[in-house]
Scaffold this active site. Structure first.
Site, short mmCIF file in Angstrom:
data_model
loop_
_atom_site.label_atom_id
_atom_site.label_comp_id
_atom_site.label_asym_id
_atom_site.label_seq_id
_atom_site.Cartn_x
_atom_site.Cartn_y
_atom_site.Cartn_z
N GLU A 73 37.83 -2.70 33.73
CA GLU A 73 36.66 -2.84 34.59
C GLU A 73 36.85 -4.12 35.40
OE1 GLU A 73 31.79 -3.27 34.41
OE2 GLU A 73 33.05 -4.31 33.00
N ASP A 119 35.63 1.22 24.03
CA ASP A 119 35.37 0.04 24.84
C ASP A 119 35.98 -1.18 24.17
OD1 ASP A 119 33.71 -1.25 27.05
OD2 ASP A 119 32.75 0.72 26.88
#
Ligand code: GLC
Ligand code: CA
Length: 540
Positions: A236, A98
């Protein structure tokens, strides 16, 4: 199309805090993940997306990073993470991490120094205002927090403890690129980029998503880090539209491999209100949203395919049926998604059909977003039951209950007391029993992953929706010069049939099916409740 490695990969998302505890402190850890790599290998996945494991006060479960170069000791050490990479490599599994660069933790050294005021070299790494301009935080309340010692407000799109970074600041951007290169040099295969469509924000113009310099920053980032490295990068992007999806993922532009778009996720929300204000699910809308994205990226760009992640409720509890037809409908949803064009993502527990938790005590909802909602809505006079219903349906905690490994204490997640309550249905829904039952949801996922590897047409074939007006069945084909795949899914708990006439049904062979026999007569295909199949025909 030959394709990059990630065009042919299936990704599995591991939420470390809830995956597997190895030392009895009730918190999942790196050692626990290492122990489960053979299980992931058995499932057949190619890539792990690891949610944040960096140093963090854990206000937002690791999305508030206080040091990008250190590992949160509750998960282990940097050496443990490197060992995880090594174990994964030896199993032929890649790891992506991430990348959380829209904001940091308020405990990050940059922010702590910035609090000294304008003379700090880090002051301009953040976004300051003389007044509260009325912007709202995603987690409730104002997006501006007052700092009395400076007589200024700082911007936080998320929790108060997550100050937003100022992407206009060039040395901040360079520091982020250096950090990315540090992790790339450790051998990771790419990044999942947290709320990346916010980095171009112009808060004083009220622009948060899709700001004017967003794509410039991504191109600059790419050139400084992953451009020539053959990595998987997935953004995202809650604010994605068809047009900007192509901007992100057009290979010529050297930005991202693909994005997560959330249009199908919003279908249960009253438009213009919040994610908590629910409306009835509409199947025809689901069909049209999926098809729209499939058609739009048929030739250019690339889709990511997902039902679940750590922020979303469990899919079998949304579009499936988590009672009588739990397994049948979980398989149906898997078949629908894994037949499409794009890179599939599986969220931990999805492969055994884990469900929402249905906790009925506010104290069992640990997520900061949930806690803020409870406070805000109860203070505003909302009915307790209504708030509970929203949380049971949409709360992020539904995805975060510990992974259910077996029917022993705490589902085999920990030998201590888990940081979060286990879903009470673990006696029935768990990995051990799924592995023992050759008819379980697990093996459907395994077959789907295998099918994608075996059939080029599933990876690259053109998507075409059929039986578009059918109110019960989602059906489509994928085709190339030599093969055609037919996917047919009944979304309802009653019988249905495919109304488009197909005169060649006898020519198809079953690849994956959640029922025993394919029932057709002449040109008509009949489906049992939640029946779904993936069939293939070899063109002559
Ligand atoms: C993303 C993450 C979510 C987090 C938020 C703020 O949406 O997926 O878990 O709370 O960003 O970082
Ligand atoms: Ca632990």
């Amino acid at each position: 199309m030959e394709g990059k490695w990630w065009h042919s990969s299936v990704v599995y998302q591991v939420y470390p805090k809830s995956f597997q505890d190895s030392n009895g402190d009730g918190i999942g850890d790196i050692e626990g993940i290492i122990a489960r790599v053979p299980y992931l290998k058995q499932l057949g996945i190619d890539v792990i997306w690891l949610n944040p494991v960096f140093q963090s006060p854990d206000v937002d479960n690791g999305y508030d990073i206080s040091d990008y170069y250190e590992v949160n000791p509750q998960y282990g050490s940097l050496a443990d993470v490197e060992r995880l990479f090594e174990v994964c490599r030896s199993h032929g599994i890649k790891v992506i991490m991430d990348l959380v660069v829209n904001h940091v933790s308020d405990q990050h050294a940059w922010f702590q120094d910035a609090l000294k005021g304008e003379e700090s070299p880090y002051f301009d790494y953040f976004i300051w205002s003389k007044e509260d301009t009325g912007l709202k935080s995603v987690f409730g309340g104002s997006a501006w927090e007052y700092v009395p010692s400076l007589d200024l407000y700082y911007l936080h799109n998320f929790a108060v403890e997550q100050p937003d970074l100022n992407w206009e600041n060039e040395s901040m951007r360079q520091a982020i690129y250096d950090m990315m290169n540090f992790w790339i040099d450790k051998g990771i295969a790419g990044f999942r980029m947290d709320v990346i469509d916010l980095i171009g924000k112009q808060p004083f113009e009220g622009i948060m998503e899709n700001g004017p310099k967003l794509h410039d920053y991504l191109q600059e980032m790419s050139a400084a880090t992953f451009k020539d490295k053959d990595l998987l990068t997935v953004g995202e992007t809650w604010g994605a539209t068809l047009d900007n999806a192509l901007l992100y993922s057009d290979p010529e532009r050297h930005e991202l491999s693909m994005i997560f778009q959330f249009e199908q996720i919003g279908l249960d929300e009253v438009p213009g209100k919040s994610k908590w204000d629910l409306r009835t699910l509409n199947f025809m809308q689901l069909k049209s949203v999926f098809s729209k994205w499939q058609y739009a990226l048929n030739d250019n760009g690339w889709n990511s395919l997902f039902w679940n992640n750590h922020d979303l409720p469990r899919i079998v509890s949304r579009w499936g049926n988590d009672g009588e037809y739990r397994e049948k409908s979980a398989k149906m949803l898997a078949i629908l998604l894994h037949g499409m064009k794009g890179t599939p993502y599986i969220y931990q527990g999805e492969e055994i059909g884990m469900t929402n938790a249905y906790f009925d005590d506010f104290d069992d909802y640990l997520d900061i977003e949930a806690q803020n909602l409870i406070k805000e809505r109860l203070a505003n006079g909302y009915d307790k039951e209504a708030v509970l219903k929203s949380l049971q349906t949409k709360g992020r905690d539904n995805a975060r209950t510990p992974m259910q490994w077996n029917d022993g204490a705490y589902a085999g997640f920990t030998e201590g007391t888990p940081w979060m309550k286990v879903n009470p249905n673990y006696k029935v829904i768990n990995v051990a029993s799924a592995l023992e039952d050759s008819n379980s949801v697990f093996y459907t996922y395994q077959q789907l992953i295998e099918a994608r590897k075996n059939h080029r047409v599933i990876r690259f074939g053109k998507f075409n929706e059929i039986d578009k007006e059918n109110p019960h069945v989602f059906a489509y084909t994928r085709s190339d010069a030599s093969e055609e795949v037919l996917v047919v899914c009944n979304f309802f708990n009653h019988k249905a049939r495919v109304t488009t006439q197909m005169d060649d049904l006898a020519d198809y062979e079953v690849i994956v099916h959640n029922d025993v026999e394919v029932k057709f007569e002449k040109d008509e295909l009949f489906l049992e409740p939640y029946e779904a199949m993936m069939l293939i025909k070899y063109k002559k």
